[in-house]
Design a protein around this motif. Structure first.
Motif, PDB file in Angstrom:
ATOM      1  N   TYR A  37       0.846  -1.197   0.000  1.00 42.72           N
ATOM      2  CA  TYR A  37       0.000   0.000   0.000  1.00 42.72           C
ATOM      3  C   TYR A  37       0.884   1.250   0.000  1.00 42.72           C
ATOM      4  N   THR A  39       0.564   5.635  -0.515  1.00 43.89           N
ATOM      5  CA  THR A  39      -0.275   6.823  -0.651  1.00 43.89           C
ATOM      6  C   THR A  39       0.539   7.852  -1.418  1.00 43.89           C
ATOM      7  N   GLN A  49      -9.983   4.219  -3.916  1.00 44.48           N
ATOM      8  CA  GLN A  49      -9.633   4.814  -2.631  1.00 44.48           C
ATOM      9  C   GLN A  49      -8.943   6.161  -2.801  1.00 44.48           C
ATOM     10  N   ASN A  51      -6.096   8.528  -3.583  1.00 38.93           N
ATOM     11  CA  ASN A  51      -4.670   8.529  -3.885  1.00 38.93           C
ATOM     12  C   ASN A  51      -3.905   7.360  -3.261  1.00 38.93           C
ATOM     13  N   THR A  52      -4.601   6.320  -2.843  1.00 41.47           N
ATOM     14  CA  THR A  52      -3.953   5.120  -2.335  1.00 41.47           C
ATOM     15  C   THR A  52      -3.762   4.133  -3.486  1.00 41.47           C
ATOM     16  N   LYS A  53      -2.537   3.664  -3.640  1.00 38.47           N
ATOM     17  CA  LYS A  53      -2.236   2.659  -4.658  1.00 38.47           C
ATOM     18  C   LYS A  53      -1.977   1.344  -3.957  1.00 38.47           C
ATOM     19  N   TYR A  84       6.302   7.204   0.165  1.00 39.14           N
ATOM     20  CA  TYR A  84       4.879   6.936  -0.044  1.00 39.14           C
ATOM     21  C   TYR A  84       4.434   5.575   0.487  1.00 39.14           C
ATOM     22  N   ASP A  86       3.114   2.833   2.831  1.00 38.49           N
ATOM     23  CA  ASP A  86       2.296   2.799   4.045  1.00 38.49           C
ATOM     24  C   ASP A  86       2.568   1.510   4.824  1.00 38.49           C
TER      25      ASP A  86
END
Length: 105
Positions: A37, A39, A49, A51-53, A84, A86
């Motif tokens: 995950y 962001t 979601q 800007n969450t990849k 970025y 998470d």
């Protein structure tokens, strides 16, 4: 055994120790399937979601400031800045560093 880390600075082998930074843990677990995950800033529409990849894949490489993830379904490669990152969920037990005997781990 002497190892030169920087000009004028020597380190002896017993002092070398891998540290439990995220990039080192990711490197120890290259090739293990997981979900990663990230962001990312202002990337409207990446996923539902915002800007969450979310990437289902394996770690190919990881460095202090980046991670290369290969998506399992498409074999697409992603280069993400670690800033970025998470978290990650893995499908199997993770390899981790041996703790120093006698110290709390």
């Amino acid at each position: 055994m002497q190892i030169t880390a920087m000009p004028g600075r020597n380190i002896t082998a017993p002092n070398l120790r891998e540290e439990s930074y995220i990039e080192n843990i990711l490197r120890l677990n290259r090739g293990k399937p997981g979900t990663f995950y990230f962001t990312v800033p202002s990337a409207t529409g990446i996923d539902q979601q915002g800007n969450t990849k979310r990437v289902r894949g394996v770690v190919v490489e990881a460095g202090r400031d980046h991670a290369i993830i290969r998506e399992l379904q498409t074999n697409h490669y992603f280069l993400f800045p670690m800033i970025y990152f998470d978290y990650a969920e893995f499908d199997e037990e993770l390899a981790y560093f041996a703790q120093t005997p006698g110290l709390p781990g």
